[in-house]
Design an enzyme around this catalytic site. Structure first.
Site, short mmCIF file in Angstrom:
data_model
loop_
_atom_site.label_atom_id
_atom_site.label_comp_id
_atom_site.label_asym_id
_atom_site.label_seq_id
_atom_site.Cartn_x
_atom_site.Cartn_y
_atom_site.Cartn_z
N ARG A 400 0.72 -1.21 0.07
CA ARG A 400 0.09 -0.04 0.07
C ARG A 400 0.91 1.15 -0.11
O ARG A 400 0.31 2.38 -0.49
CB ARG A 400 -1.13 -0.06 1.35
CG ARG A 400 -2.21 -0.96 1.00
CD ARG A 400 -2.86 -1.15 2.35
NE ARG A 400 -3.28 -0.03 3.35
CZ ARG A 400 -4.47 0.44 3.20
NH1 ARG A 400 -5.31 0.18 2.60
NH2 ARG A 400 -4.64 1.38 4.11
N VAL A 522 -9.97 0.91 -4.29
CA VAL A 522 -9.59 -0.33 -4.03
C VAL A 522 -8.56 -0.50 -2.84
O VAL A 522 -7.99 0.81 -2.30
CB VAL A 522 -8.48 -0.88 -5.30
CG1 VAL A 522 -9.69 -0.91 -6.51
CG2 VAL A 522 -7.56 0.17 -5.77
N GLU A 523 -8.00 -1.48 -2.45
CA GLU A 523 -6.95 -1.63 -1.29
C GLU A 523 -7.52 -1.00 -0.11
O GLU A 523 -6.83 -0.33 0.66
CB GLU A 523 -5.81 -1.28 -1.75
CG GLU A 523 -4.96 -1.90 -2.81
CD GLU A 523 -3.57 -1.66 -2.87
OE1 GLU A 523 -2.95 -1.18 -2.27
OE2 GLU A 523 -2.93 -2.42 -4.03
N GLY A 524 -8.83 -1.05 0.23
CA GLY A 524 -9.51 -0.40 1.35
C GLY A 524 -10.01 0.72 1.07
O GLY A 524 -9.19 1.95 0.72
#
Length: 854
Positions: A400, A522-524
């Site tokens: 991230r 995306v990714e949280g």
């Protein structure tokens, strides 16, 4: 609560002494005590020093009635301090009762939350929680640098890939990457940046990985997303850290050569942001595999939003593993597990595509019904069964920090590069629009945010290369860098106006603008990241005492737990008192006397961050000790505290980035804009936290200690914005440093390179255009309204030479080509265009009721 209460008591007592007693000696005594608290002495050292000071003050101080009351209070306080130094008595009277109450305040924590909390390392984020960050720790870290091989890759294959890309062809005509681009990605190592060299990979540093993505993102969001996924959280990363030797030897060379295309399936219809609650299952059972019966897993799952799924040959799968017959001899619910499944395994349905906002990177759903695979398909083997969530969050703390921040930064750099040039060559009212005050403000914001994004990206990537796995900064970068990227995209579109909104081969902004929400989601999702993750994880993981208190309070060894909790509790009380005093004194003095390791124009920003660190740490302690587990539900409060932490972190990255780039004087206006903006935002979020804090008396005390002079920080001044905007709307070194690493080659198909050429010409042609206006238009010798007409009349009037006229015409042709927008035949638009009706359209009948009302 104790620290906050003692802080309040001391503030009131000091106020009483100074107002009712006065005198130089009283003032000196109070100042000395505050200094001792500021310096964070141990309890014993503070008690001894306080005893000496109080004895001297009693002998030499005033003897009035108020003075007697004041001294009596101080002697009682001293007696209490000496009693607190008796550990056995202190633990019996204070620690044990408080520990009992503390356990009731602790919020519940799931196993997935605990694993997420323990993932990664604590880096500069931990220093900001102390109230006294050690700047030398940050400044001593090595600046990120590219190796010779990494630089060669960026200058060679990466540059060549950018040259091959036609984004309109990809996004509108093909809906996919061309075959030659797919082949180039696979064979030139773009999917192998994180794979070790011994398996045929490139084994790039985190910084090089980030630079590659940023360059690709400046050319095509579709390509950068395609390259990001295999190099982020997925099969290669998980295999590299957790796979068995057999799994590594089989898959990693094939992934490095592009023979296998990976995807990782985590999110599903019923588990999005709450990925820990995935309903997909893997049941331990026996089944047939390659002609014999083996122990394996029967998988049932439904996943969506999986990038590269439609073209993947190997699927990384997260599921919840159960052993109802206890064939493995352990628990029934084993937990979240990760496995690698070949695409052609019976029972898998794959190949359909999502279409995320006109960005045709390969993304789609995957379903599996009664898919049977052997147990050795589990990543890391059976020993890793149930460890999937820990594996994911540990690697996510790195991924991230790189993928989305790099893509967002590359897009922002391209936006600034293009917008600065476009605003310089685009004129209205005989003036480049870059000199309109409103446009200057927008461009300045773009520059300041992009510098912040690039600083956070590069410095944090350098920390990863130094061995850190910064999980809390990963959440900060994911949220703030992508949100800043969204603002930069909006600003670029505003400056370009109609040029930006008309899609077509000549539009270099539209597709990047459209795809911005993908990075937000995306990714949280960013809402989740801001409201729950940044402060929720940081408050426990980064705080110097909270995690120790939690672990000791829950220690099954009661005696050891009480001893550890006692040490942490009283360290925490002293920490809170010190930060209360530090916050007050630095706020009163505007942090002018705070020691920092640098001199010059940036020193004040180091001081301001240190001041906010103390105020933040004090506010956090008060909030956590008064609200306890309830703070977890007060998302708006925790989000604001997370913002303060993030803005301090980002401002620190800006300062470190400025140091890493050699402290260039030309960049100082940008550094100042970025720091002023971030510190102002930190102030406003602290104000919002205090304004909404539910315990109003405590909110008043905190405000008195945090903002005794009120809110004194202001946003960047308009004059500063004008200076910053000029740096990128003219050919300067600062412009090139800011946008370093994007694809700006002056190729015929690269708008960024062509815009730069046109801007350089604009600077050269400006004196000629001014001569035509002054000697021609104002005197009436030139009357044409457009530039070609003015050039012809000025040439005929002898105002310019034939060579100058030709240069102006060439420049005007370049400008008009760049500001051109596309138009299409109706049949060219849409995948199934309706045939136009034959004959004339029927006449519209007037609406009688509407006419009567009108």
């Amino acid at each position: 609560m104790i620290g906050a209460a003692v802080s309040l008591l001391l503030v009131l007592a000091a106020a009483f002494a100074l107002t009712r007693i006065g005198g130089v000696l009283t003032l000196l005594f109070v100042a000395a005590v505050l200094f001792l608290t500021y310096r964070r002495l141990s309890l014993l050292a503070f008690t001894i020093t306080f005893s000496v000071l109080l004895a001297a003050y009693t002998l030499l101080g005033a003897s009035s009635a108020p003075a007697g009351v004041w001294k009596g209070f101080l002697w009682l306080l001293l007696a209490g301090l000496w009693l607190l130094n008796l550990r056995t008595l202190r633990r019996a009277l204070v620690t044990r009762p408080f520990m009992k109450a503390y356990l009731k305040l602790l919020p519940s924590m799931s196993q997935t939350e605990r694993e997420a909390l323990e993932a990664g390392t604590v880096w500069w984020d931990g220093e900001l929680f102390t109230g006294a960050p050690r700047w030398q720790k940050l400044l001593a870290t090595q600046p990120p640098r590219l190796s010779a091989a990494e630089q060669e890759f960026l200058d060679g294959p990466c540059e060549e890939l950018c040259r091959m890309i036609d984004d309109w062809h990809i996004t509108h005509e093909l809906g996919d990457l061309p075959p030659q681009v797919w082949e180039y990605l696979k064979t030139r190592g773009f999917f192998a940046m994180i794979i070790p060299r011994r398996y045929g990979g490139l084994e790039f540093s985190a910084y090089a990985h980030s630079c590659v993505l940023a360059k690709l993102a400046s050319r095509s969001a579709t390509v950068s997303s395609t390259v990001a996924v295999p190099n982020s959280l997925g099969p290669a990363e998980l295999l590299n850290h957790y796979g068995t030797e057999e799994q590594k030897n089989h898959y990693l060379p094939r992934l490095a050569r592009g023979e296998e295309v990976p995807c990782f399936a985590l999110t599903g219809p019923r588990a999005g942001s709450d990925a820990g609650s995935i309903p997909d299952t893997g049941i331990v059972c026996r089944g047939p595999w390659l002609g014999r019966e083996v122990l394996g897993l029967r998988l049932n799952f439904s996943k969506r939003y999986i990038t590269l799924a439609p073209v993947a040959t190997v699927i990384g799968l997260a599921f919840r593993m159960f052993d109802p017959e206890r064939l493995l001899g352990g628990n029934i619910d084993i937990g979240i597990t990760c496995a690698l499944i070949p695409r052609d395994t019976p029972g898998i349905s794959i190949g359909r595509r999502h279409f995320p906002l006109n960005a045709p990177f390969q993304n789609g759903p995957i379903q599996g019904h009664d898919v049977f695979v052997p147990l050795d398909f589990i990543i890391g083997g059976v020993e890793r069964a149930g460890s999937g969530w820990r594996m994911l969050v540990e690697q996510l703390s790195v991924g991230r920090c790189i993928s989305l921040p790099s893509n967002a930064t590359g897009g922002a750099k391209a936006g600034v590069w293009a917008t600065g040039a476009y605003a310089r060559i685009r004129s209205q009212f005989n003036t480049p629009i870059s000199r309109f005050e409103g446009v200057e403000a927008v461009i300045a914001r773009m520059v300041g945010l992009t510098y912040t994004m690039d600083a956070a990206r590069s410095v944090t990537a350098g920390a990863i290369d130094g061995g850190e796995k910064p999980s809390v900064p990963a959440a900060m970068l994911k949220y703030h860098v992508t949100e800043m990227g969204r603002q930069v995209a909006n600003d670029a579109m505003d400056v370009h106006g109609g040029k930006g909104i008309c899609l077509g081969p000549n539009n270099y902004l539209g597709r990047a603008y459209e795809v911005v929400p993908v990075a937000i989601t995306v990714e949280g999702a960013n809402l989740l990241t801001r409201n729950l993750m940044i402060f929720g994880q940081g408050a426990i993981r980064c705080h110097p005492f909270v995690l120790r208190e939690m672990n000791s309070a829950r220690d099954p060894d009661r005696k050891a737990g009480v001893a550890a909790f006692d040490a942490a509790l009283f360290g925490h009380i002293g920490f809170t008192l010190s930060n209360a005093v530090r916050s007050l004194l630095m706020a009163l003095t505007h942090a002018r006397f705070t020691r920092v390791p640098v001199r010059g124009p940036t020193a004040r920003y180091y001081q301001h961050i240190t001041r906010f660190s103390a105020s933040f740490a004090f506010a956090v302690d008060v909030a956590m000790l008064t609200l306890g587990g309830y703070l977890k539900k007060k998302e708006s409060l925790s989000a604001r505290l997370g913002d303060v932490l993030s803005y301090m972190y980002l401002a620190s990255m800006v300062l470190k980035h400025h140091e890493d780039q050699g402290r260039k004087d030309e960049d100082l206006p940008v550094v100042e804009w970025a720091c002023r903006n971030l510190l102002y935002q930190a102030q406003e979020q602290l104000h919002g936290f205090l304004r909404n804090f539910p315990n109003r008396p405590l909110a008043g005390v905190m405000r008195a200690l945090i903002f005794p002079r009120g809110r004194v920080y202001s946003a960047p001044h308009d004059r500063l914005g004008r200076t910053v905007a000029a740096l990128v709307s003219n050919p300067t070194d600062a412009r090139e440093r800011l946008c370093q690493g994007i694809y700006w080659a002056p190729d015929p198909g690269n708008p960024l390179g062509l815009l730069q050429q046109a801007m350089l010409l604009a600077v050269q042609m400006e004196p000629l255009e001014r001569r035509i206006r002054v000697e021609g238009v104002k005197t009436g010798r030139v009357t044409a309204l457009d530039l070609p007409g003015r050039i012809a009349q000025a040439l005929a009037a002898g105002i310019i030479t034939p060579a100058e006229a030709q240069a102006l015409r060439s420049y005007d042709d370049k400008v008009m080509a760049l500001i051109r927008v596309d138009d299409f035949d109706t049949a060219e638009l849409g995948t199934h265009s309706a045939a136009p009706p034959a004959g004339p359209l029927p006449a519209l009948q007037p609406d009688a009721d509407f006419a009567r009302r009108a």
